[in-house]
Design a protein around this motif. Structure first.
Motif, short mmCIF file in Angstrom:
data_model
loop_
_atom_site.label_atom_id
_atom_site.label_comp_id
_atom_site.label_asym_id
_atom_site.label_seq_id
_atom_site.Cartn_x
_atom_site.Cartn_y
_atom_site.Cartn_z
N SER A 1 51.18 45.83 43.14
CA SER A 1 50.77 46.23 41.79
C SER A 1 49.28 46.53 41.67
CB SER A 1 51.16 45.15 40.78
OG SER A 1 50.60 43.90 41.13
N ALA A 2 48.46 45.85 42.48
CA ALA A 2 47.01 46.09 42.45
C ALA A 2 46.60 47.13 43.48
CB ALA A 2 46.25 44.79 42.68
N PHE A 3 47.51 47.47 44.40
CA PHE A 3 47.26 48.43 45.47
C PHE A 3 46.14 47.91 46.38
CE2 PHE A 3 48.65 51.04 41.72
CZ PHE A 3 49.97 51.14 42.13
N VAL A 4 44.98 48.54 46.38
CA VAL A 4 43.82 48.06 47.14
C VAL A 4 42.74 47.72 46.12
CG1 VAL A 4 42.12 48.58 48.92
CG2 VAL A 4 44.42 49.58 49.08
N MET A 5 42.39 46.44 46.01
CA MET A 5 41.45 46.00 44.97
C MET A 5 40.22 45.35 45.61
SD MET A 5 40.77 45.81 41.77
CE MET A 5 42.36 46.29 41.06
N PRO A 6 39.03 45.87 45.33
CA PRO A 6 37.81 45.27 45.87
C PRO A 6 37.60 43.85 45.37
CG PRO A 6 37.37 47.44 44.90
CD PRO A 6 38.76 47.05 44.49
N VAL A 7 37.05 43.00 46.22
CA VAL A 7 36.61 41.66 45.84
C VAL A 7 35.10 41.62 46.01
CG1 VAL A 7 36.65 39.21 46.48
CG2 VAL A 7 38.78 40.53 46.43
N VAL A 8 34.38 41.32 44.95
CA VAL A 8 32.91 41.41 44.97
C VAL A 8 32.22 40.07 44.90
CG1 VAL A 8 32.97 43.73 43.98
CG2 VAL A 8 32.80 41.75 42.45
N GLU A 9 32.99 38.99 44.71
CA GLU A 9 32.38 37.65 44.64
C GLU A 9 33.38 36.62 45.10
OE1 GLU A 9 30.01 36.36 41.03
OE2 GLU A 9 31.59 34.81 40.98
N VAL A 10 32.94 35.69 45.94
CA VAL A 10 33.78 34.60 46.43
C VAL A 10 33.07 33.28 46.19
CG1 VAL A 10 34.91 33.59 48.45
CG2 VAL A 10 34.81 36.09 48.21
N ASP A 11 33.68 32.42 45.43
CA ASP A 11 33.11 31.11 45.09
C ASP A 11 31.68 31.23 44.56
OD1 ASP A 11 35.35 29.57 45.52
OD2 ASP A 11 34.81 29.00 47.57
N GLY A 12 31.47 32.19 43.68
CA GLY A 12 30.18 32.34 43.03
C GLY A 12 29.13 33.09 43.80
N ALA B 1 27.98 36.62 45.77
CA ALA B 1 28.29 38.04 45.89
C ALA B 1 28.64 38.42 47.32
CB ALA B 1 27.12 38.88 45.40
N VAL B 2 29.63 39.28 47.46
CA VAL B 2 30.00 39.84 48.76
C VAL B 2 29.27 41.17 48.91
CG1 VAL B 2 31.85 40.71 50.21
CG2 VAL B 2 32.26 38.74 48.70
N GLY B 3 28.49 41.31 49.98
CA GLY B 3 27.73 42.54 50.18
C GLY B 3 26.78 42.79 49.03
N ALA B 4 26.88 43.98 48.46
CA ALA B 4 26.01 44.36 47.35
C ALA B 4 26.54 43.88 46.00
CB ALA B 4 25.84 45.88 47.32
N GLY B 5 27.66 43.16 46.02
CA GLY B 5 28.22 42.66 44.77
C GLY B 5 28.94 43.72 43.96
N LYS B 6 29.33 44.80 44.61
CA LYS B 6 30.07 45.87 43.96
C LYS B 6 31.00 46.50 44.98
CE LYS B 6 26.39 49.28 44.75
NZ LYS B 6 25.45 50.23 44.09
N PRO B 7 32.03 47.24 44.54
CA PRO B 7 32.96 47.86 45.50
C PRO B 7 32.22 48.74 46.51
CG PRO B 7 33.85 47.98 43.29
CD PRO B 7 32.45 47.46 43.15
N GLY B 8 32.58 48.55 47.77
CA GLY B 8 31.92 49.29 48.84
C GLY B 8 32.68 50.55 49.25
N ALA B 9 32.08 51.27 50.17
CA ALA B 9 32.61 52.58 50.59
C ALA B 9 33.94 52.46 51.32
CB ALA B 9 31.59 53.29 51.47
N VAL B 10 34.09 51.44 52.16
CA VAL B 10 35.32 51.30 52.95
C VAL B 10 36.51 51.02 52.04
CG1 VAL B 10 36.52 49.91 54.68
CG2 VAL B 10 34.14 50.58 55.05
N VAL B 11 36.36 50.05 51.15
CA VAL B 11 37.46 49.68 50.27
C VAL B 11 37.79 50.82 49.31
CG1 VAL B 11 38.27 48.06 48.53
CG2 VAL B 11 36.88 47.25 50.43
N THR B 12 36.76 51.46 48.78
CA THR B 12 36.98 52.59 47.87
C THR B 12 37.76 53.70 48.57
OG1 THR B 12 34.95 52.09 46.64
CG2 THR B 12 35.84 54.32 46.44
N ARG B 13 37.40 53.97 49.81
CA ARG B 13 38.10 55.03 50.56
C ARG B 13 39.54 54.62 50.87
NH1 ARG B 13 39.78 59.68 50.90
NH2 ARG B 13 40.06 60.61 52.96
#
Length: 286
Positions: free
Chosen positions: A247-258, A260-272
């Protein structure tokens, strides 16, 4: 508007559908389910859901009440009767009503209870969360050991969803023996460089239909895939993270346990990956 649902061979208004109080799905959570997404009135990755349904039923020694062609016809009829453009079809098969309550279950000759219903989700593929990403927390994984069977035993995943809601985030990731197993209703991944890392298939996680497709598309797009467990610390130090589900298909995760992951926003790999998945699934939809 009252939905039409499917119950044991009949298409009924949802207000008229009835299941016995002695049904083992109700008394024992003795049943399995599948959820197939609908985009533009067509079913996404339907064949994969049929394969997993058959496997789940076999693992629980339950008979499959329909052929793949029959399942497809039922799904299409429900989509048409309910005018679903974007949404989902929920399918549930329980061991049925063999008699009075008993822990011991009967053999596969027992007629199962079959229920299907639709949910309309306009703009399902245009979920705005895909632009901002999810935030997740980690919680202990204390579920039973056969998570590869898609059963209706969903109390602890529901508790995990509620823990996330209370924490003001989107989902929980289960952690067992120091490593991530999966999300409450999805498979979990991290990205490091051009490498996608996700837990290998076993009894510990659900064998996601979307997972299989996304990993196949990733390899075709010249991305490296490594199937192994990862820790919360690894996720927090990754370049990107994401989940997959029907139902969510491919959904970016930008924060884990408070954190930020990477830049804290959806990245190029996940978006693609999301773009590729939706494009390919629409092409193959039935």
């Amino acid at each position: 508007m009252t939905r039409t649902v499917y119950l044991n061979g009949d298409y009924l208004p949802e207000t008229e559908a009835r299941v016995s109080v002695f049904d083992r799905g109700f008394l024992m959570a003795d049943g399995v389910y599948e959820v197939t997404s609908v985009l533009d009135g067509k079913l996404i990755d339907f064949a994969g859901h049929c394969v997993r349904l058959a496997r789940s039923l076999s693992e629980l020694e339950m008979k499959n009440p329909h052929s793949d062609a029959e399942w497809l016809a039922i799904h299409r009829e429900l989509v048409a009767r309910n005018g679903i453009v974007d949404g989902m079809v929920y399918l549930q098969v329980t061991r049925g009503n063999p008699g009075d309550r008993d822990f011991a279950y009967p053999g596969p000759e027992t007629e199962p209870t079959v229920v299907l219903f639709t949910q309309s989700k306009p703009g399902l593929a245009e979920n705005p969360a895909a632009k901002t990403g999810w935030k997740v927390i980690s919680i202990p994984d204390i579920r039973w050991g056969r998570r590869d069977i898609k059963t209706v035993q969903l109390l602890y995943p529901s508790m995990g969803k509620m823990a996330a809601k209370k924490a003001g985030v989107d989902d929980s990731w289960f952690v067992e023996e120091g490593v991530v197993t999966e999300g409450t209703s999805n498979n979990a991944y991290i990205v490091k460089g051009n490498k996608i890392i996700t837990r290998q298939l076993s009894n510990d996680i659900l064998h996601g239909i979307t997972r299989a497709a996304v990993l196949r598309f990733a390899v075709e797009a010249q991305m490296e895939v490594e199937e192994r467990p990862f820790t919360i610390a690894e996720a927090q130090g990754a370049d990107e993270a994401f989940i997959t589900s029907a139902s969510a298909f491919v959904m970016p995760v930008v924060e884990v346990d408070g954190k930020a992951v990477g830049a804290g926003k959806p990245g190029a790999v996940v978006t693609r990956l999301r773009e590729i998945y939706l494009d390919e699934m629409r092409k193959a939809a039935v």
